[in-house]
Design a protein around this motif. Structure first.
Motif, PDB file in Angstrom:
ATOM      1  N   VAL A  73       0.681  -1.310   0.029  1.00  0.00           N
ATOM      2  CA  VAL A  73      -0.055   0.133   0.085  1.00  0.00           C
ATOM      3  C   VAL A  73       0.920   1.155   0.176  1.00  0.00           C
ATOM      4  CG1 VAL A  73      -1.730   1.145   1.239  1.00  0.00           C
ATOM      5  CG2 VAL A  73      -1.781  -1.195   1.255  1.00  0.00           C
ATOM      6  N   ALA A  74       0.588   2.076  -0.727  1.00  0.00           N
ATOM      7  CA  ALA A  74       1.478   3.443  -1.215  1.00  0.00           C
ATOM      8  C   ALA A  74       0.629   4.483  -0.212  1.00  0.00           C
ATOM      9  CB  ALA A  74       1.459   3.604  -2.549  1.00  0.00           C
ATOM     10  N   ASP A  75       1.534   5.332   0.727  1.00  0.00           N
ATOM     11  CA  ASP A  75       1.026   6.424   1.250  1.00  0.00           C
ATOM     12  C   ASP A  75       2.062   7.502   0.998  1.00  0.00           C
ATOM     13  OD1 ASP A  75      -0.205   8.296   2.915  1.00  0.00           O
ATOM     14  OD2 ASP A  75       0.701   7.483   4.745  1.00  0.00           O
ATOM     15  N   GLY A  76       1.903   8.497  -0.331  1.00  0.00           N
ATOM     16  CA  GLY A  76       2.595   9.580  -0.575  1.00  0.00           C
ATOM     17  C   GLY A  76       3.755   8.874  -1.155  1.00  0.00           C
ATOM     18  N   LYS A  77       5.021   9.107  -0.422  1.00  0.00           N
ATOM     19  CA  LYS A  77       6.268   8.376  -0.624  1.00  0.00           C
ATOM     20  C   LYS A  77       6.543   7.188   0.085  1.00  0.00           C
ATOM     21  CE  LYS A  77       8.069  13.115  -2.355  1.00  0.00           C
ATOM     22  NZ  LYS A  77       9.450  13.871  -1.908  1.00  0.00           N
ATOM     23  N   ILE A  78       5.672   6.992   0.832  1.00  0.00           N
ATOM     24  CA  ILE A  78       6.024   5.705   1.811  1.00  0.00           C
ATOM     25  C   ILE A  78       5.151   4.485   1.244  1.00  0.00           C
ATOM     26  CG2 ILE A  78       5.675   4.590   4.042  1.00  0.00           C
ATOM     27  CD1 ILE A  78       5.714   7.522   5.132  1.00  0.00           C
ATOM     28  N   ILE A  79       5.789   3.156   1.332  1.00  0.00           N
ATOM     29  CA  ILE A  79       5.093   1.964   0.729  1.00  0.00           C
ATOM     30  C   ILE A  79       5.280   1.045   2.060  1.00  0.00           C
ATOM     31  CG2 ILE A  79       5.410  -0.057  -0.723  1.00  0.00           C
ATOM     32  CD1 ILE A  79       6.357   1.916  -2.744  1.00  0.00           C
ATOM     33  N   TYR A  80       4.170   0.606   2.626  1.00  0.00           N
ATOM     34  CA  TYR A  80       3.909  -0.452   3.598  1.00  0.00           C
ATOM     35  C   TYR A  80       3.730  -1.839   2.813  1.00  0.00           C
ATOM     36  CZ  TYR A  80       3.139   3.609   6.575  1.00  0.00           C
ATOM     37  OH  TYR A  80       3.241   4.793   7.120  1.00  0.00           O
ATOM     38  N   ALA A  81       4.572  -2.765   3.035  1.00  0.00           N
ATOM     39  CA  ALA A  81       4.598  -4.098   2.415  1.00  0.00           C
ATOM     40  C   ALA A  81       4.240  -5.068   3.462  1.00  0.00           C
ATOM     41  CB  ALA A  81       5.896  -4.533   1.699  1.00  0.00           C
ATOM     42  N   GLY A  82       3.256  -6.054   3.340  1.00  0.00           N
ATOM     43  CA  GLY A  82       2.813  -7.089   4.296  1.00  0.00           C
ATOM     44  C   GLY A  82       3.271  -8.384   4.027  1.00  0.00           C
ATOM     45  N   SER A  83       4.006  -9.179   5.187  1.00  0.00           N
ATOM     46  CA  SER A  83       4.459 -10.294   4.684  1.00  0.00           C
ATOM     47  C   SER A  83       3.531 -11.445   5.228  1.00  0.00           C
ATOM     48  CB  SER A  83       5.798 -10.418   5.730  1.00  0.00           C
ATOM     49  OG  SER A  83       6.191 -11.847   5.856  1.00  0.00           O
ATOM     50  N   GLY A  84       3.475 -12.326   4.166  1.00  0.00           N
ATOM     51  CA  GLY A  84       2.152 -13.299   4.238  1.00  0.00           C
ATOM     52  C   GLY A  84       3.002 -14.638   5.033  1.00  0.00           C
ATOM     53  N   SER A  85       3.890 -14.321   5.631  1.00  0.00           N
ATOM     54  CA  SER A  85       4.557 -15.470   6.380  1.00  0.00           C
ATOM     55  C   SER A  85       4.827 -15.318   7.842  1.00  0.00           C
ATOM     56  CB  SER A  85       5.947 -15.774   5.736  1.00  0.00           C
ATOM     57  OG  SER A  85       6.713 -14.773   5.558  1.00  0.00           O
TER      58      SER A  85
END
Length: 254
Positions: A73-85
């Motif tokens: 998910v992108a929020d401005g210049k920040i990206i949050y990545a979720g680990s499925g593991s």
């Protein structure tokens, strides 16, 4: 006179060379026809079209990256990545990537931005929906005994949420206080509601596993109807076009 003859002979040679070169025409219709090609800074799509490729920059080497990234998910210049593991949320800003926060859930199944807040769906142990603040504070928004996976989250009216869940194939409406009410139950049609998007008006569109169904759900009436029965077993993604149509991606598990 000799100079003129020489010039005419030179022109004649050039004309002969030009006439000896024949233009070639190659027609490519599919990506597979480029299997033996060496591509540099270009990509080939499924129609066989060659276009400039996007710049690729390595942010996390394989030994540091999560085994499975389930959502970004992108929020401005920040990206949050979720680990499925492992239930970690990674924060990517500029060319730096780092672990941001760990959720109580076993795995991260989906994420959305609602305004400036990050909402994360978790699966496995302590499945539910969690709110994550910018400074990494985690607050549980919703959980239910019947929910082991929150596969999709959609913002609703008055700060409410809709959640697609499994393994009992239910869609919940969750009010601002975190109280969840079932607005649709798939029953024998599916074990999991995998995808959920806004449709026309107040309707929702959902995709299932088991039979690969696309459903139109009326939250007010708490009813749903099948609008597509795909040949494949899973509906993996939905995009509504805003005019009553929907684009559907399917998958077929073995």
């Amino acid at each position: 006179m000799k100079r003129m003859i020489f010039c005419l002979m030179f022109v004649g040679v050039l004309a002969g060379v030009c006439l000896a070169v024949s233009p070639g025409v190659w027609r490519h219709h599919t990506e597979s026809e480029f299997d033996k090609s060496q591509l540099k800074s270009v990509v080939v799509n499924s129609h066989g079209d060659v276009t400039l490729g996007r710049k690729i920059e390595l942010l996390l080497p394989a030994k540091d990256a999560p085994a499975v990234v389930s959502s970004v998910v992108a929020d401005g210049k920040i990206i949050y990545a979720g680990s499925g593991s492992d239930g970690w949320v990674y924060k990517i800003e500029g060319d730096k990537a780092k672990t941001f926060v760990a959720l109580p859930s076993t795995m991260i199944t989906c994420m959305i931005m609602r305004g400036k807040e990050l909402l994360v769906g978790g699966g496995g142990n302590k499945a539910g929906i969690y709110r994550v603040s910018k400074d990494g504070k985690v607050q549980k928004v919703f959980s239910h005994d019947d929910v082991k996976y929150v596969w999709a989250i959609v913002p609703g009216p008055d700060d409410s949420l809709y959640a697609a869940t499994g393994p009992k194939g239910k869609v919940f409406h969750i009010d601002a206080k975190g109280k969840g009410v079932v607005i649709y139950k798939a029953g024998k049609l599916a074990k999991n509601i995998l995808t959920l998007v806004k449709g026309v008006g107040a309707k929702l569109l959902a995709g299932t596993d088991t039979s690969g169904l696309v459903l139109e759900i009326d939250p007010a009436a708490k009813t749903g109807r099948v609008i597509l029965d795909a040949a494949e077993k899973e509906i993996t993604a939905l995009i509504a076009d805003g005019h009553g149509g929907v684009y559907v991606a399917t998958g077929d598990v073995s």
